[in-house]
Design a protein around this motif. Structure first.
Motif, mmCIF file in Angstrom:
data_model
loop_
_atom_site.group_PDB
_atom_site.id
_atom_site.type_symbol
_atom_site.label_atom_id
_atom_site.label_comp_id
_atom_site.label_asym_id
_atom_site.label_seq_id
_atom_site.Cartn_x
_atom_site.Cartn_y
_atom_site.Cartn_z
ATOM 1 N N ARG A 433 0.727 -1.208 0.055
ATOM 2 C CA ARG A 433 0.098 0.013 0.099
ATOM 3 C C ARG A 433 0.939 1.354 0.105
ATOM 4 N NH1 ARG A 433 -5.043 0.879 3.985
ATOM 5 N NH2 ARG A 433 -5.634 2.950 3.471
ATOM 6 N N ALA A 434 0.653 2.182 -0.944
ATOM 7 C CA ALA A 434 1.275 3.404 -0.785
ATOM 8 C C ALA A 434 0.069 4.460 -0.482
ATOM 9 C CB ALA A 434 1.720 3.759 -2.290
ATOM 10 N N SER A 435 0.442 5.340 0.388
ATOM 11 C CA SER A 435 -0.527 6.186 1.130
ATOM 12 C C SER A 435 -0.242 7.590 0.241
ATOM 13 C CB SER A 435 -0.166 6.662 2.533
ATOM 14 O OG SER A 435 -0.376 5.507 3.135
ATOM 15 N N GLY A 436 -1.458 8.293 -0.140
ATOM 16 C CA GLY A 436 -1.603 9.513 -0.868
ATOM 17 C C GLY A 436 -2.866 9.954 -1.500
ATOM 18 N N SER A 437 -2.819 10.669 -2.304
ATOM 19 C CA SER A 437 -4.080 11.053 -3.013
ATOM 20 C C SER A 437 -3.991 10.933 -4.520
ATOM 21 C CB SER A 437 -4.362 12.697 -2.722
ATOM 22 O OG SER A 437 -5.628 13.036 -3.094
ATOM 23 N N PHE A 438 -3.937 9.460 -4.911
ATOM 24 C CA PHE A 438 -3.803 9.292 -6.234
ATOM 25 C C PHE A 438 -5.169 9.123 -6.900
ATOM 26 C CE2 PHE A 438 -0.421 7.709 -3.691
ATOM 27 C CZ PHE A 438 0.841 8.199 -4.365
ATOM 28 N N SER A 439 -5.410 9.846 -8.229
ATOM 29 C CA SER A 439 -6.520 9.602 -9.265
ATOM 30 C C SER A 439 -6.156 8.636 -10.224
ATOM 31 C CB SER A 439 -6.793 11.063 -9.744
ATOM 32 O OG SER A 439 -5.761 11.619 -10.235
ATOM 33 N N SER A 440 -4.911 8.062 -10.358
ATOM 34 C CA SER A 440 -4.670 7.066 -11.447
ATOM 35 C C SER A 440 -3.497 6.547 -11.026
ATOM 36 C CB SER A 440 -4.165 7.927 -12.799
ATOM 37 O OG SER A 440 -3.940 7.157 -13.737
ATOM 38 N N VAL A 441 -3.730 5.001 -11.290
ATOM 39 C CA VAL A 441 -2.470 3.978 -11.213
ATOM 40 C C VAL A 441 -2.204 3.214 -12.269
ATOM 41 C CG1 VAL A 441 -4.045 2.694 -9.749
ATOM 42 C CG2 VAL A 441 -1.397 2.524 -9.564
#
Length: 659
Positions: A433-441
């Protein structure tokens, strides 16, 4: 006609409410820090460890030994748990009372509760050995290769106990002679709160004063007279920060550098520390001191942060009640335990869970002549795409948190890949798990056979919350976040081999299905989720295999999981790289209010648009105020809209004096 003389402010710094502040220092504000004159929002926080406890977390401790994965020890009044970043294990024993402290002694964690002491060796295996000495104590430290204890009993609150020797004359942490103690200070009612080792002496902090101890053993210890009245509130309000000891007491926040006398560092924020907070906890890193002020009524915590390099104070606010903190050395971040039994990782991502971080600030200028604000300029920088390969295992370990669900699977970084291997023939999963505020992966990966030629049960998710089974509790073969969007890799080479879900508080909502690759067990493919303007897209190798109108979630953490079923069906997931676009700073909206003796004007700063994920460094006119009021005292207040996440702001403020 006015003679314009610009007064330029080209650097921001921390909070200072005294009259000695310099231009660019804030009189108040929250949720920012500064480096080299640039203003940054503080980092966010996210739940960590995947476990919720039944009661308040009273203390967090770290067992750390070179070459061994650190263990987190969690005490919750009557229970003790250990976590090795893969799984939780409860340590058996009796732990009565609210307090437990620990110290590492020759590779063994020494624990004290007041009613008993114990030892945990987590390298050779978990065990607990309980001893009940007559000289009871609930706080411990290690100095001169010896364990020291204090506290618990009011009659002996100024005694510093030390362990004795075995039959061969070696220091023995299980032996506590009744006469092995040092009385610190003349006031027997002034309780010892902390002992902090330095190179050739130890600093002893009591409630009402500070002392030093020199010597090597029980025969030659020398106690100084009181060197300062700047005592400490409690054991929990003390931290090491680099080479300093820093603590909070009735006199404010003080620092000690290993010699001389303690010196006060809290003058710039003393007005915010105007009363005693008995539930403070403090923690330190190499460069920062963190002091918590919890507020159970409003369910939040204020952290007062001091940066010893910048020599500046900052105020950060979190939407939960922090009851304990510890520095996690393996990844260089802070873990915080809460009143409701959760653990959060601080200094990660751009949000607190799903809440945006709101920056506020107030600048006050007092001059001999009237001044007038006409324009405010700023150089703004936004953060673009993240592209994560796994060539540097140390760096990758700082970004990704690895967890096991239901088994003892493994994750390794090898040959530039992250490899997830769940336990065979057991319902379980391994996740990163990578914490953040991601809108695309976009995840480039293949599913390698683990013995049963099915090659399935991988999941990619953008969301928030705890890790859960997609079909309910313990259905770990598909492990996802409790809120967000999911691409499940179910069946190779099938028109419905990809299944798309939305998760709402742990409940899956079926969105649709898509064509899966025919060779995902031998070839790497790009699996991608895009969230943009109320549309969720699922792509394979750049081809849209599912698109849905859904605006429930805009961004979140990234979770990648590989599961296994009880019959051995599953896979080993080989991840080559991960590309992610943070949903950061697509619109800048700073709200300003300027007040002086001649009136108040409010305005919203110029909106600045850029594509999501686009890097941008640009100097813009943040605000232009026609008819700005003038006066000898001018107050500028600003806050960011809670719809944006500001990466950094480098100011150029021009204040014009007028006659």
């Amino acid at each position: 006609m006015s003679a314009k003389q610009p007064l330029e402010i080209k650097a921001f710094s921390g909070i200072n409410s005294t009259n000695l502040r310099h231009l660019g220092q804030f009189t108040s504000g929250k949720n920012f820090y500064t480096k080299g004159g640039i203003l940054y929002p503080r980092s966010g926080s996210a739940e960590w460890g995947g476990k919720a406890f039944s009661g308040s977390i009273n203390s967090l401790m770290v067992w750390n030994k070179p070459g061994i994965v650190p263990r987190l020890l969690v005490h919750t009044r009557s229970e003790l748990w250990a976590y090795n970043v893969l799984e939780w294990e409860q340590i058996t024993g009796t732990f009565n009372g609210n307090t437990m402290t620990g110290a590492n002694h020759l590779g063994v964690e020494f624990l004290a509760t007041g009613s008993s002491i114990g030892f945990i060796d987590l390298e050779s295996g978990n065990y607990f050995e309980s001893v009940t000495p007559t000289n009871k104590f609930d706080k411990v430290a290690v100095w001169k290769f010896r364990v020291f204890g204090w506290g618990y009993t009011a009659n002996y609150s100024s005694y510093l106990w030390l362990c004795g020797y075995d039959a061969d004359g070696n220091i023995d942490r299980t032996v506590w002679p009744a006469d092995f103690f040092v009385a610190v200070g003349e006031d027997a009612g002034d309780s010892i709160q902390a002992l902090i080792p330095f190179q050739n002496h130890a600093l002893v902090l009591k409630e009402l004063g500070v002392y030093t101890v020199y010597g090597n053993d029980e025969e030659d210890f020398e106690i100084s007279s009181k060197i300062s009245n700047a005592g400490v509130h409690s054991y929990w309000a003390v931290a090491r920060v680099g080479n300093l000891a820093i603590w909070y007491g009735d006199e404010g926040v003080y620092a000690y550098a290993g010699g001389g006398i303690p010196y006060k560092i809290s003058a710039p924020i003393d007005h915010l520390l105007k009363r005693s907070y008995p539930e403070n906890v403090a923690v330190g890193t190499a460069t920062r001191f963190y002091l918590s002020v919890p507020d159970r009524v409003y369910g939040k915590t204020t952290l007062f942060v001091y940066d010893i390099e910048e020599k500046e104070w900052y105020v950060w606010e979190y939407p939960y009640v922090i009851t304990s903190m510890v520095y996690w050395p393996d990844d260089d971040y802070i873990l915080a335990g809460t009143w409701d039994g959760k653990i959060y990782r601080l200094n990660t991502g751009t949000k607190d869970g799903i809440k945006n971080i709101v920056i506020e600030g107030e600048l006050v200028f007092t001059t001999a002549t009237d001044i007038k604000i006409k324009r405010i300029w700023g150089t703004v920088r936004t953060l673009g795409n993240n592209d994560e390969t796994f060539d540097d295992a140390v760096n990758s370990a700082k970004i990704w948190t690895i967890t096991n669900q239901g088994g003892t699977g493994t994750q390794v970084y090898s040959n530039g890949e992250s490899i997830l291997t769940p336990q065979e023939n057991t319902i379980n999963s391994v996740s990163m798990r990578a914490s953040g505020s991601f809108s695309s992966v976009k995840v480039n990966a293949k599913l390698v056979s683990d013995g049963v030629n099915a090659n399935k049960y991988a999941d990619i998710c953008i969301g928030s919350g705890t890790i859960t089974g997609i079909n309910g509790a313990n259905s770990w073969w598909h492990s996802v976040l409790s809120n967000g969007y999911v691409m499940s890799l179910q069946t190779e080479g099938n028109a419905s081999g990809l299944i798309f879900y939305r998760m709402d508080n742990g409940t899956s909502v079926f969105l649709g299905e898509g064509q899966s690759p025919t060779d995902w067990h031998t070839q790497y493919h790009d699996y991608q989720i895009n969230i943009n303007n109320g549309v969720v897209q699922f792509l394979v190798d750049g081809v849209n295999v599912g698109s849905f109108n859904d605006s429930t979630y805009e961004s979140g953490d990234i979770l990648i999981s590989q599961g296994e079923y009880a019959n051995g069906v599953g896979a080993i997931l080989h991840i080559n790289n991960v590309s992610a676009t943070p949903n950061i700073f697509w619109k800048l909206n700073l709200n300003w209010s300027i007040k002086s003796e001649k009136g108040t004007r409010s305005a919203t700063g110029t909106s600045l648009f850029c594509e999501k994920g686009e890097d941008l460094i640009k100097t813009i006119e943040l605000i232009k105020i026609p008819g700005s009021p003038k006066g000898k005292t001018t107050i500028i207040k600003f806050n960011t809209s809670n719809q944006i996440e500001l990466y950094e702001l480098n100011p150029i403020l021009k204040l014009y004096k007028v006659k």
